[in-house]
Design an enzyme around this catalytic site. Structure first.
Site, mmCIF file in Angstrom:
data_model
loop_
_atom_site.group_PDB
_atom_site.id
_atom_site.type_symbol
_atom_site.label_atom_id
_atom_site.label_comp_id
_atom_site.label_asym_id
_atom_site.label_seq_id
_atom_site.Cartn_x
_atom_site.Cartn_y
_atom_site.Cartn_z
ATOM 1 N N SER A 137 3.675 -2.094 10.308
ATOM 2 C CA SER A 137 5.113 -2.167 10.535
ATOM 3 C C SER A 137 5.724 -3.525 10.194
ATOM 4 C CB SER A 137 5.449 -1.756 11.978
ATOM 5 O OG SER A 137 5.053 -0.413 12.217
ATOM 6 N N GLU A 164 -5.239 -4.796 10.581
ATOM 7 C CA GLU A 164 -4.223 -3.753 10.750
ATOM 8 C C GLU A 164 -4.498 -2.994 12.041
ATOM 9 O OE1 GLU A 164 -2.224 -2.582 6.785
ATOM 10 O OE2 GLU A 164 -3.920 -1.249 7.102
ATOM 11 N N GLU A 183 -6.809 4.701 7.879
ATOM 12 C CA GLU A 183 -6.620 6.137 7.587
ATOM 13 C C GLU A 183 -7.873 6.716 6.937
ATOM 14 O OE1 GLU A 183 -2.884 5.671 5.508
ATOM 15 O OE2 GLU A 183 -2.008 4.988 7.396
ATOM 16 N N HIS A 232 -9.511 1.163 4.946
ATOM 17 C CA HIS A 232 -8.220 1.377 5.605
ATOM 18 C C HIS A 232 -8.423 2.317 6.791
ATOM 19 C CE1 HIS A 232 -4.119 2.573 6.425
ATOM 20 N NE2 HIS A 232 -3.749 1.477 5.789
ATOM 21 N N LYS A 267 0.154 4.203 -0.160
ATOM 22 C CA LYS A 267 -0.445 5.404 0.436
ATOM 23 C C LYS A 267 -0.201 6.583 -0.522
ATOM 24 C CE LYS A 267 -0.068 3.228 4.870
ATOM 25 N NZ LYS A 267 -0.023 3.328 6.314
ATOM 26 N N ASN A 320 0.879 -1.175 0.000
ATOM 27 C CA ASN A 320 0.000 0.000 0.000
ATOM 28 C C ASN A 320 0.912 1.219 0.000
ATOM 29 O OD1 ASN A 320 -1.695 2.126 0.509
ATOM 30 N ND2 ASN A 320 -2.308 1.463 2.566
ATOM 31 N N GLY A 379 2.766 2.319 10.733
ATOM 32 C CA GLY A 379 3.745 3.394 10.561
ATOM 33 C C GLY A 379 4.458 3.780 11.849
HETATM 34 P P1 13P Z 1 3.187 0.379 7.613
HETATM 35 O O1 13P Z 1 3.658 -0.926 7.024
HETATM 36 O O2 13P Z 1 3.932 1.554 7.118
HETATM 37 O O3 13P Z 1 3.085 0.295 9.099
HETATM 38 O O4 13P Z 1 1.672 0.587 7.077
HETATM 39 C C1 13P Z 1 0.753 -0.428 7.213
HETATM 40 C C2 13P Z 1 -0.449 -0.079 6.425
HETATM 41 O O5 13P Z 1 -1.211 0.789 6.791
HETATM 42 C C3 13P Z 1 -0.683 -0.803 5.179
HETATM 43 O O6 13P Z 1 -1.962 -0.587 4.708
#
Ligand code: 13P
Length: 248
Positions: free
Chosen positions: A211, A166, A96, A94, A11, A9, A172
């Site tokens: 992560s 997640e 976010e 997601h 982002k 992803n 992150g």
């Molecule tokens: P990270 O791997 O950067 O923690 O992000 C995870 C994520 O949100 C994947 O959709």
């Protein structure tokens, strides 16, 4: 035995120039892997992903989709439009999107249905915040997010989808869920689905995200109910992403 899937992803990262090298490298690397792999890129880069990855083992997809088929929805992108770029996957729900753009469980369920209807494979993201985990309601939160989708599309629809657990506190932050913490929630999700349809539960790919790095992927993917990963930051570095695919 479920085939593992590693999905990146990106982002809101990338540029035409940087993507070109990244896509070319992961495409080459993916050729040798047994696992399924994919990258979910920002909308403007779908054509580029399609042009570089077409004919390769690496699939591609988007990070969001409208619940509507078409119409006066300025700024939105319909599932049928993603299909025109040969997307296989689309992320829905997601954390976010839920936290920053106010997507409710009902909105996520509608997006999930729209994606399926168009022939895409939705990757449904669920997960609790740190406060929810500390309050001991992880299971309740994840179940509520999952049940909204089952209520909207039916449990059989999960047979044409992928789930991603997640935990928000692991995204992150560099603070990965331990393999056992992740396994516990994955098992809970699978049990929940099995309560309605044992066959769908057995075949359901449940990815872990938060992560994931080359250094922790192998032990996560070794857990019985972890069927791959949804990779944020590490999917932007070709060698890291390929190392995670290799671990799967
Ligand atoms: P990270 O791997 O950067 O923690 O992000 C995870 C994520 O949100 C994947 O959709």
């Amino acid at each position: 035995m479920r085939t593992k899937l590693v999905a990146g992803n990106w982002k809101m990262h990338g540029s035409l120039q940087a993507n070109q090298a990244l896509l070319a490298r992961v495409k080459d690397g993916a050729a040798g892997f047994k696992c399924l792999s994919a990258v979910c890129v920002p909308f403007p880069y779908l054509a580029q992903a399609q042009s570089v990855l077409a004919g390769s083992k690496m699939a591609w997809g988007a990070q969001n989709v409208s619940e509507h088929a078409q119409g006066a929805y300025t700024g939105e992108v319909a599932a049928a439009m993603l299909v025109e770029f040969s997307c296989r996957y689309v992320l829905v729900g997601h954390s976010e999107r839920r936290a920053l753009y106010g997507e409710s469980d009902a909105a996520v369920a509608a997006k999930f249905a729209a994606a399926l209807q168009a022939g895409l494979t939705p990757i449904l993201c669920v997960g609790e915040t740190l406060a929810e985990r500390e309050a001991g309601i992880t299971g309740e939160v994840v179940t509520r997010q999952l049940d909204a989708v089952i209520a909207g599309s039916g449990v059989a629809a999960l047979g044409r989808a992928v789930l991603a657990y997640e935990p928000v506190w692991a995204i992150g932050t560099g603070q990965t869920a331990s393999p056992q913490q992740a396994q516990d929630v994955h098992a809970l999700i699978r049990r929940r689905v099995a309560g309605s349809d044992a066959g769908v539960a057995r075949g359901l790919q449940i990815l872990y995200g938060g992560s994931v790095k080359p250094g922790n992927a192998r032990e996560l993917f070794a857990m019985p109910d972890i069927d791959g990963g949804l990779i944020g930051g590490a999917s932007l570095a070709a060698e890291d992403f390929l190392a995670i695919c290799a671990a799967a």
